[in-house]
Write an enzyme that holds these catalytic residues in place. Sequence first.
Site, PDB file in Angstrom:
ATOM      1  N   LEU A   1       6.730   3.053   1.519  1.00  0.00           N
ATOM      2  CA  LEU A   1       7.588   1.886   1.691  1.00  0.00           C
ATOM      3  C   LEU A   1       8.665   2.113   2.758  1.00  0.00           C
ATOM      4  CD1 LEU A   1       8.042   1.035  -2.104  1.00  0.00           C
ATOM      5  CD2 LEU A   1       6.278   0.217  -0.523  1.00  0.00           C
TER       6      LEU A   1
ATOM      7  N   MET B   1       0.845  -1.190   0.000  1.00  0.00           N
ATOM      8  CA  MET B   1       0.000   0.000   0.000  1.00  0.00           C
ATOM      9  C   MET B   1       0.887   1.250   0.000  1.00  0.00           C
ATOM     10  SD  MET B   1      -3.445  -0.938   2.002  1.00  0.00           S
ATOM     11  CE  MET B   1      -2.896  -0.629   3.657  1.00  0.00           C
TER      12      MET B   1
ATOM     13  N   GLY C   1      10.906  -2.910   5.751  1.00  0.00           N
ATOM     14  CA  GLY C   1      10.171  -4.174   5.684  1.00  0.00           C
ATOM     15  C   GLY C   1       9.807  -4.483   4.229  1.00  0.00           C
ATOM     16  N   HIS C   2       9.225  -3.471   3.540  1.00  0.00           N
ATOM     17  CA  HIS C   2       8.891  -3.666   2.122  1.00  0.00           C
ATOM     18  C   HIS C   2      10.171  -3.917   1.313  1.00  0.00           C
ATOM     19  CE1 HIS C   2       5.511  -0.881   3.412  1.00  0.00           C
ATOM     20  NE2 HIS C   2       4.848  -1.915   2.940  1.00  0.00           N
TER      21      HIS C   2
ATOM     22  N   GLN D   1       5.917 -11.321   7.358  1.00  0.00           N
ATOM     23  CA  GLN D   1       5.462 -12.116   8.499  1.00  0.00           C
ATOM     24  C   GLN D   1       4.845 -11.216   9.584  1.00  0.00           C
ATOM     25  OE1 GLN D   1       5.463 -15.541   8.892  1.00  0.00           O
ATOM     26  NE2 GLN D   1       4.439 -15.095  10.831  1.00  0.00           N
ATOM     27  N   LYS D   2       5.082  -9.893   9.480  1.00  0.00           N
ATOM     28  CA  LYS D   2       4.501  -9.011  10.495  1.00  0.00           C
ATOM     29  C   LYS D   2       2.974  -9.100  10.462  1.00  0.00           C
ATOM     30  CE  LYS D   2       3.840  -4.606  10.704  1.00  0.00           C
ATOM     31  NZ  LYS D   2       2.767  -3.909  10.930  1.00  0.00           N
TER      32      LYS D   2
ATOM     33  N   SER E   1       6.548  -0.347  10.350  1.00  0.00           N
ATOM     34  CA  SER E   1       5.177  -0.259   9.856  1.00  0.00           C
ATOM     35  C   SER E   1       4.960   1.150   9.319  1.00  0.00           C
ATOM     36  CB  SER E   1       4.201  -0.522  11.006  1.00  0.00           C
ATOM     37  OG  SER E   1       2.907  -0.076  10.643  1.00  0.00           O
ATOM     38  N   SER E   2       4.188   1.237   8.236  1.00  0.00           N
ATOM     39  CA  SER E   2       3.873   2.575   7.703  1.00  0.00           C
ATOM     40  C   SER E   2       3.109   3.382   8.753  1.00  0.00           C
ATOM     41  CB  SER E   2       3.028   2.451   6.440  1.00  0.00           C
ATOM     42  OG  SER E   2       3.681   1.608   5.512  1.00  0.00           O
TER      43      SER E   2
HETATM   44  O1  PAF Z   1      -0.165  -5.751   3.585  1.00  0.00           O
HETATM   45  C1  PAF Z   1      -0.587  -4.834   2.857  1.00  0.00           C
HETATM   46  O2  PAF Z   1       0.067  -3.804   2.653  1.00  0.00           O
HETATM   47  C2  PAF Z   1      -1.966  -4.965   2.207  1.00  0.00           C
HETATM   48  O3  PAF Z   1      -2.854  -5.611   3.043  1.00  0.00           O
HETATM   49  C3  PAF Z   1      -1.905  -5.653   0.829  1.00  0.00           C
HETATM   50  C4  PAF Z   1      -1.445  -7.088   0.932  1.00  0.00           C
HETATM   51  C5  PAF Z   1      -0.982  -4.875  -0.099  1.00  0.00           C
HETATM   52  C6  PAF Z   1      -3.306  -5.658   0.204  1.00  0.00           C
HETATM   53  O4  PAF Z   1      -3.801  -4.381   0.044  1.00  0.00           O
END
Ligand code: PAF
Length: 279
Positions: free
Chosen positions: A33, A30, A36-37, A148-149, A185-186
């Site tokens: 970033l 979403m 984690g991303h 995994q979070k 986390s965002s």
């Molecule tokens: O984990 C996330 O960021 C969201 O739930 C996802 C998997 C991108 C779906 O919108």
Amino acid sequence: MQIAYTVKEVREQVKAWRKEGLSVGLVPTMGYLHEGHASLIKKAVEDNDRVVTSIFVNPTQFAPTEDLEAYPRDMEKDSKLCETLGVDLIFHPEPEEMYAPDFCTWVDMDVLSKTLCGKSRPIHFRGVCTVVSKLFHIVTPDRAYFGQKDAQQLAIIRRMVRDLNMDIEIVGCPIVREEDGLAKSSRNTYLNEEERKAALILSQSIFLGQKMVQEGETDAAKIKAAMVEKIQSEPLARIDYVEIVDGLSMQPVDTVQSPTLAAIAVYIGKTRLIDNFIV
Ligand code: PAF
């Protein structure tokens, strides 16, 4: 790196890659970033010839009372990071591209989505399963990467892929933490200075539970009680849940054994944060 805004553009590009016999990895996000991303993207770049990252704040997984409008967004920073990490294509659709005005087909799940986060966020996983299915149909990846979070989300997506015979390998990647332990986390961006300090109670309670397990404790009730007591020692923290569940079915267990998931959701002020450990 290409940025695609429409389903058609993504399909054309993926088709061209397929013609060359290239494998494709998908990292659904979403946006906003963080490391984690980045760890998911790095793994996807390692495993696949081409990598697609979707950046889409999915409205259907937010209840009307939740933070859809406030959810942080920074497309410029995200694009730069994706480019640096070796992403080949960002899919960044508008909500109208993903949801027709008369959209009415949902992917929903019994049992697994009714516990933990599903209790306080009853429509959340229906939105997640639906948008992830749509992304899978649009990108048709060989592999897709999830953190995994969001342990319950990961278990739900694995189950959806199994139940609906989707030919996609789901790759789960470990939680990435700040130096002081807070899981990335965002939503950490919502915390003010005092709340950011208080938020450490989540990882402290996770580490406490983990230590008890490492020292041989198998009584789930004892571990849960110790974790609850730890969180309650922080005045700014309000527990949504602390649960010790089977890592596949998400149902509570009495005895800790592999795969057991200890998962927590805690409000720090108005911000709801989650964390977990898996045995
Ligand atoms: O984990 C996330 O960021 C969201 O739930 C996802 C998997 C991108 C779906 O919108």
